[in-house]
Write a protein that holds these residues in place. Sequence first.
Motif, PDB file in Angstrom:
ATOM      1  N   ARG A  29       0.839  -1.189   0.000  1.00 15.18           N
ATOM      2  CA  ARG A  29       0.000   0.000   0.000  1.00 15.18           C
ATOM      3  C   ARG A  29       0.878   1.245   0.000  1.00 15.18           C
ATOM      4  O   ARG A  29       1.776   1.371   0.842  1.00 15.18           O
ATOM      5  N   VAL A  30       0.637   2.158  -0.930  1.00 14.02           N
ATOM      6  CA  VAL A  30       1.375   3.418  -0.964  1.00 14.02           C
ATOM      7  C   VAL A  30       0.828   4.316   0.140  1.00 14.02           C
ATOM      8  O   VAL A  30      -0.351   4.668   0.143  1.00 14.02           O
ATOM      9  N   VAL A  31       1.688   4.666   1.107  1.00 12.56           N
ATOM     10  CA  VAL A  31       1.273   5.444   2.270  1.00 12.56           C
ATOM     11  C   VAL A  31       1.443   6.933   2.022  1.00 12.56           C
ATOM     12  O   VAL A  31       0.565   7.745   2.325  1.00 12.56           O
ATOM     13  N   ASP A  32       2.578   7.330   1.459  1.00 14.09           N
ATOM     14  CA  ASP A  32       2.861   8.740   1.189  1.00 14.09           C
ATOM     15  C   ASP A  32       3.888   8.804   0.073  1.00 14.09           C
ATOM     16  O   ASP A  32       4.663   7.860  -0.134  1.00 14.09           O
ATOM     17  N   GLY A  37      10.329  10.188  -3.982  1.00 14.24           N
ATOM     18  CA  GLY A  37      10.233   8.822  -3.505  1.00 14.24           C
ATOM     19  C   GLY A  37       8.898   8.559  -2.847  1.00 14.24           C
ATOM     20  O   GLY A  37       7.949   9.342  -2.971  1.00 14.24           O
ATOM     21  N   ALA A  38       8.828   7.457  -2.125  1.00 17.95           N
ATOM     22  CA  ALA A  38       7.567   7.050  -1.507  1.00 17.95           C
ATOM     23  C   ALA A  38       7.821   6.198  -0.278  1.00 17.95           C
ATOM     24  O   ALA A  38       8.901   5.624  -0.103  1.00 17.95           O
ATOM     25  N   ILE A  39       6.812   6.117   0.569  1.00 14.75           N
ATOM     26  CA  ILE A  39       6.775   5.182   1.680  1.00 14.75           C
ATOM     27  C   ILE A  39       5.618   4.236   1.414  1.00 14.75           C
ATOM     28  O   ILE A  39       4.494   4.676   1.142  1.00 14.75           O
ATOM     29  N   VAL A  40       5.902   2.923   1.446  1.00 16.75           N
ATOM     30  CA  VAL A  40       4.855   1.938   1.213  1.00 16.75           C
ATOM     31  C   VAL A  40       4.751   1.024   2.424  1.00 16.75           C
ATOM     32  O   VAL A  40       5.709   0.844   3.180  1.00 16.75           O
ATOM     33  N   LEU A  41       3.570   0.461   2.595  1.00 19.68           N
ATOM     34  CA  LEU A  41       3.330  -0.498   3.668  1.00 19.68           C
ATOM     35  C   LEU A  41       3.384  -1.900   3.081  1.00 19.68           C
ATOM     36  O   LEU A  41       2.613  -2.237   2.183  1.00 19.68           O
ATOM     37  N   ASP A  42       4.324  -2.689   3.574  1.00 20.43           N
ATOM     38  CA  ASP A  42       4.455  -4.082   3.177  1.00 20.43           C
ATOM     39  C   ASP A  42       3.591  -4.892   4.145  1.00 20.43           C
ATOM     40  O   ASP A  42       4.024  -5.245   5.248  1.00 20.43           O
ATOM     41  N   GLU A  47       5.704  -4.196   7.720  1.00 20.86           N
ATOM     42  CA  GLU A  47       6.805  -3.241   7.750  1.00 20.86           C
ATOM     43  C   GLU A  47       6.515  -2.080   6.798  1.00 20.86           C
ATOM     44  O   GLU A  47       5.852  -2.246   5.767  1.00 20.86           O
ATOM     45  N   TYR A  48       7.022  -0.892   7.168  1.00 16.71           N
ATOM     46  CA  TYR A  48       7.058   0.250   6.254  1.00 16.71           C
ATOM     47  C   TYR A  48       8.374   0.200   5.482  1.00 16.71           C
ATOM     48  O   TYR A  48       9.414  -0.170   6.036  1.00 16.71           O
ATOM     49  N   VAL A  49       8.315   0.586   4.201  1.00 20.72           N
ATOM     50  CA  VAL A  49       9.499   0.558   3.354  1.00 20.72           C
ATOM     51  C   VAL A  49       9.659   1.922   2.684  1.00 20.72           C
ATOM     52  O   VAL A  49       8.711   2.452   2.106  1.00 20.72           O
ATOM     53  N   GLY A  50      10.854   2.508   2.772  1.00 20.18           N
ATOM     54  CA  GLY A  50      11.146   3.769   2.106  1.00 20.18           C
ATOM     55  C   GLY A  50      11.821   3.509   0.771  1.00 20.18           C
ATOM     56  O   GLY A  50      12.850   2.825   0.712  1.00 20.18           O
ATOM     57  N   LEU A  51      11.241   4.033  -0.295  1.00 18.02           N
ATOM     58  CA  LEU A  51      11.746   3.798  -1.649  1.00 18.02           C
ATOM     59  C   LEU A  51      12.078   5.107  -2.340  1.00 18.02           C
ATOM     60  O   LEU A  51      11.332   6.088  -2.226  1.00 18.02           O
ATOM     61  N   ARG A  52      13.195   5.109  -3.068  1.00 23.36           N
ATOM     62  CA  ARG A  52      13.480   6.223  -3.961  1.00 23.36           C
ATOM     63  C   ARG A  52      12.605   6.103  -5.205  1.00 23.36           C
ATOM     64  O   ARG A  52      11.986   5.065  -5.454  1.00 23.36           O
ATOM     65  N   ARG A  53      12.598   7.147  -6.023  1.00 22.44           N
ATOM     66  CA  ARG A  53      11.763   7.128  -7.223  1.00 22.44           C
ATOM     67  C   ARG A  53      12.194   6.030  -8.200  1.00 22.44           C
ATOM     68  O   ARG A  53      11.365   5.524  -8.958  1.00 22.44           O
ATOM     69  N   ASP A  54      13.464   5.655  -8.169  1.00 25.15           N
ATOM     70  CA  ASP A  54      13.928   4.573  -9.047  1.00 25.15           C
ATOM     71  C   ASP A  54      13.614   3.195  -8.461  1.00 25.15           C
ATOM     72  O   ASP A  54      14.078   2.179  -8.974  1.00 25.15           O
TER      73      ASP A  54
END
Length: 211
Positions: A29-32, A37-42, A47-54
């Motif tokens: 789930r995309v949280v923000d 980039g973005a923070i998604v919920l796994d 767990e929350y995961v921080g992702l860069r745009r790539d």
Amino acid sequence: MTRGGSGPLFLTFLLLLAACGKPDPAGMRVVDADASGAIVLDIPHREYVGLRRDASQVWRQPVRPDGVTCQAQCPEAKWGKASTSCTTGRLDIRLGRRPPVTDLTYASACGIANGGGGIVAQYDQGRQRTSRVRVFDPAGSVIHRVDSMGEVPIIADPATPRVAYLIGDELTEIDAVTGDRRRTLTGVESARYDTTGALVVWRTEGGIAWL
């Protein structure tokens, strides 16, 4: 005899180890999000995961009850729930001083766009859940409606008058001024508008994209 590190069991172990810690394609789930980039919920791993745009992973943290949002720039994290422009429960959405005119008496989910917004009310009918989606214009009049079986997430764009909802893996985007359908996307697991108005989606086959 097979020497250590060269047998099929060892290869299987390496493959499992390589996959460990990567986001699961299902249950994300995309949280923000913003342009960086973005923070998604796994959900499977809680767990929350921080992702860069790539899509490269920067950090991973266990779910916390206070939630998480992006700091000054994603995926930098700020722990705590984001402020919202509407509340769930009894219909407490305000456009100026007026609530939207709708047949719904409460909101299970809602979102306010830069002009107009959307509401979803969920009803349990026996063993089946029904979602009633209503999109309203800046004056508060309902301009688009759809009822669907199951839960229906809804999001709203803070930069433009756009609202989108997800039925199954099909996302429908509505112009919150005219009520026109702007686009339909399939293969969407979850979605969110970022601060610039881009639509950020996690695809059902895995992977994040800015559209």
